[in-house]
Design a protein around this motif. Structure first.
Motif, PDB file in Angstrom:
ATOM      1  N   SER A 226      31.583  51.604  39.933  1.00 27.31           N
ATOM      2  CA  SER A 226      31.331  50.173  40.171  1.00 27.31           C
ATOM      3  C   SER A 226      32.577  49.482  40.720  1.00 27.31           C
ATOM      4  CB  SER A 226      30.887  49.493  38.872  1.00 27.31           C
ATOM      5  OG  SER A 226      31.788  49.795  37.814  1.00 27.31           O
ATOM      6  N   HIS A 227      33.237  50.136  41.669  1.00 25.03           N
ATOM      7  CA  HIS A 227      34.448  49.576  42.261  1.00 25.03           C
ATOM      8  C   HIS A 227      34.150  49.086  43.663  1.00 25.03           C
ATOM      9  CE1 HIS A 227      35.977  51.608  38.844  1.00 25.03           C
ATOM     10  NE2 HIS A 227      36.204  52.765  39.414  1.00 25.03           N
ATOM     11  N   VAL A 228      34.702  47.935  44.031  1.00 23.26           N
ATOM     12  CA  VAL A 228      34.530  47.400  45.375  1.00 23.26           C
ATOM     13  C   VAL A 228      35.903  46.978  45.906  1.00 23.26           C
ATOM     14  CG1 VAL A 228      33.428  45.671  46.839  1.00 23.26           C
ATOM     15  CG2 VAL A 228      32.197  46.583  44.847  1.00 23.26           C
ATOM     16  N   MET A 229      36.299  47.560  47.028  1.00 22.25           N
ATOM     17  CA  MET A 229      37.515  47.166  47.729  1.00 22.25           C
ATOM     18  C   MET A 229      37.096  46.476  49.021  1.00 22.25           C
ATOM     19  SD  MET A 229      40.040  48.360  45.848  1.00 22.25           S
ATOM     20  CE  MET A 229      39.376  48.694  44.216  1.00 22.25           C
ATOM     21  N   ILE A 230      37.635  45.297  49.287  1.00 21.61           N
ATOM     22  CA  ILE A 230      37.220  44.512  50.440  1.00 21.61           C
ATOM     23  C   ILE A 230      38.428  44.236  51.345  1.00 21.61           C
ATOM     24  CG2 ILE A 230      36.001  42.466  51.243  1.00 21.61           C
ATOM     25  CD1 ILE A 230      34.863  42.124  48.447  1.00 21.61           C
ATOM     26  N   GLU A 231      38.403  44.798  52.537  1.00 20.66           N
ATOM     27  CA  GLU A 231      39.435  44.509  53.524  1.00 20.66           C
ATOM     28  C   GLU A 231      39.089  43.167  54.171  1.00 20.66           C
ATOM     29  OE1 GLU A 231      41.079  47.842  55.973  1.00 20.66           O
ATOM     30  OE2 GLU A 231      39.233  48.827  55.292  1.00 20.66           O
ATOM     31  N   VAL A 255      40.700  43.449  45.523  1.00 15.98           N
ATOM     32  CA  VAL A 255      40.508  44.544  44.571  1.00 15.98           C
ATOM     33  C   VAL A 255      39.541  44.100  43.484  1.00 15.98           C
ATOM     34  CG1 VAL A 255      41.671  46.048  42.916  1.00 15.98           C
ATOM     35  CG2 VAL A 255      42.827  45.421  45.065  1.00 15.98           C
ATOM     36  N   ASP A 256      38.463  44.868  43.306  1.00 15.10           N
ATOM     37  CA  ASP A 256      37.444  44.520  42.319  1.00 15.10           C
ATOM     38  C   ASP A 256      37.080  45.752  41.495  1.00 15.10           C
ATOM     39  OD1 ASP A 256      36.667  41.722  43.476  1.00 15.10           O
ATOM     40  OD2 ASP A 256      36.475  43.085  45.184  1.00 15.10           O
ATOM     41  N   PHE A 257      37.562  45.805  40.256  1.00 17.96           N
ATOM     42  CA  PHE A 257      37.164  46.849  39.323  1.00 17.96           C
ATOM     43  C   PHE A 257      36.212  46.215  38.311  1.00 17.96           C
ATOM     44  CE2 PHE A 257      41.476  48.599  40.448  1.00 17.96           C
ATOM     45  CZ  PHE A 257      40.995  49.657  41.198  1.00 17.96           C
ATOM     46  N   ILE A 258      34.969  46.639  38.334  1.00 17.49           N
ATOM     47  CA  ILE A 258      33.930  46.046  37.492  1.00 17.49           C
ATOM     48  C   ILE A 258      33.605  47.038  36.385  1.00 17.49           C
ATOM     49  CG2 ILE A 258      31.632  45.024  37.479  1.00 17.49           C
ATOM     50  CD1 ILE A 258      32.024  45.005  40.665  1.00 17.49           C
ATOM     51  N   TYR A 268      35.923  42.110  34.311  1.00 16.66           N
ATOM     52  CA  TYR A 268      36.097  42.060  35.759  1.00 16.66           C
ATOM     53  C   TYR A 268      37.588  41.957  36.085  1.00 16.66           C
ATOM     54  CZ  TYR A 268      35.806  40.206  40.549  1.00 16.66           C
ATOM     55  OH  TYR A 268      35.965  39.991  41.888  1.00 16.66           O
ATOM     56  N   PHE A 269      38.158  43.069  36.544  1.00 11.38           N
ATOM     57  CA  PHE A 269      39.570  43.119  36.934  1.00 11.38           C
ATOM     58  C   PHE A 269      39.648  42.820  38.434  1.00 11.38           C
ATOM     59  CE2 PHE A 269      39.026  45.716  33.208  1.00 11.38           C
ATOM     60  CZ  PHE A 269      40.135  45.446  32.432  1.00 11.38           C
TER      61      PHE A 269
END
Length: 349
Positions: A226-231, A255-258, A268-269
């Motif tokens: 459940s990780h999302v990295m957004i450039e 940086v989104d560590f859910i 939600y980090f």
């Protein structure tokens, strides 16, 4: 419903400095602390004596001491000592695989035999001197998949974040979605537009004018569990956009560590890693403050959305083309859960 045979961010190292931390991860009550030599340990947050939470205890010379009657626990979950008692023959409580890496503490809540630290994502920005990072933590009362949906479809920025990163061009620009193995990527490129307030601040932070047209991009990458990295970024218009020279752009990785806590709550980090002016601590603090406000705007929306969904669980929801990133991410999640359980994958809602 979440994959358990996976690495999740459990906490940041400062959260366990000098004292144990109790945190529920994927439904598991876990206590994190530093054992002998400062190595991170993770145990079931349950004292085998009377069931008290071990997180209410303290750490003495690397041993976790229960705050109720003084039972000492080893990092392997075995009882070590207790005043006036013989306890070394007691059955061990559960210990969890745990790794400190990239500035975070990672835990594996599933089958310990399958926990391979090599499966923790490599994060270049966490170690390279050309990058700066600032972030934080929110506790949000929503299903972790709602946050994945939120991050894989940034159309909501126009409405939820109208005064910071939102602009009408997001609505007007088509989004492209593709899947590469277990990774889902959505991308949107907006050319020759004016930067919204947050990005004007970032341009100034990199010594660039904030009153000229820019090319803007958003590339969202979902990786299980459940990780999302957004450039994200902007470059002065006509200079190459995403591929532009760093001297004419301000770009970052959101940086989104859910980390699921329960079926309807998450840890939600969040943070932003940037590759411009990394030595400027004041800029790091300013970006962190601005990003923290942006994510706080999502918090109320997600929690209210969760309440609605719980109140009307059988009500059908519309699917639009902008939902493709979230839908494909849910398919990956469902496939992983089905593989763990040995059952067919469900169709995502």
């Amino acid at each position: 419903m979440f994959p358990k045979n996976a690495w999740y961010v459990a906490c940041t190292p400062d959260e366990i400095d000098g004292k144990p931390l109790g945190r529920r991860i994927c439904g598991e009550a876990i206590v994190f602390y530093r054992g002998p030599g400062g190595t991170v340990a993770a145990l079931e947050d349950f004292c085998p004596h009377r069931g008290a939470p071990l997180s209410l205890g303290r750490v003495v010379e690397g041993q976790l001491v229960c705050g109720y009657h003084g039972l000492e626990m080893g990092c392997d979950g075995k009882t070590v000592a207790m005043p006036g008692q013989r306890v070394r023959g007691f059955p061990a409580i559960r210990s969890f695989p745990v790794v400190e890496r990239h500035g975070f503490v990672w835990v594996w809540p599933g089958d310990a035999a399958q926990a391979d630290p090599a499966r923790i994502h490599h994060l270049e920005w966490a170690h390279h001197p050309d990058w700066a990072y600032g972030g934080g933590l929110y506790h949000i009362a929503c299903d972790y998949r709602l946050m994945v949906d939120n991050l894989m479809d940034l159309t909501h920025e126009t409405y939820v974040h109208a005064n910071s990163i939102g602009q009408k061009e997001i609505d007007e620009t088509p989004v492209n979605t593709r899947t590469e193995g277990d990774e889902v990527i959505t991308s949107r490129f907006m050319n020759n537009i004016m930067a919204p307030p947050f990005w004007r601040m970032a341009l100034r932070g990199n010594g660039l004018p904030d009153d000229q047209p820019v090319d803007r991009w958003q590339i969202c990458r979902f990786s299980p569990p459940s990780h999302v990295m957004i450039e994200v970024g902007v470059a002065l218009a006509g200079q190459g956009g995403y591929e532009a020279d760093p001297k004419v752009k301000a770009s970052s990785i959101v940086v989104d560590f859910i980390t699921p806590e329960t079926e309807t709550s998450i840890w939600y980090f969040w943070g932003m890693a940037r590759r411009f002016q990394p030595q400027d601590q004041a800029l790091t603090a300013s970006i962190r403050e601005g990003q923290g406000k942006i994510f706080s705007e999502d918090l109320e929306m997600l929690e209210r959305q969760q309440k609605n969904l719980l109140a009307w669980p059988d009500r059908p929801l519309l699917k639009l083309n902008i939902d493709a990133g979230g839908v494909q991410s849910r398919k990956v999640i469902d496939r992983l859960i089905a593989a763990e359980r040995g059952t067919p994958a469900e169709t995502p809602a």
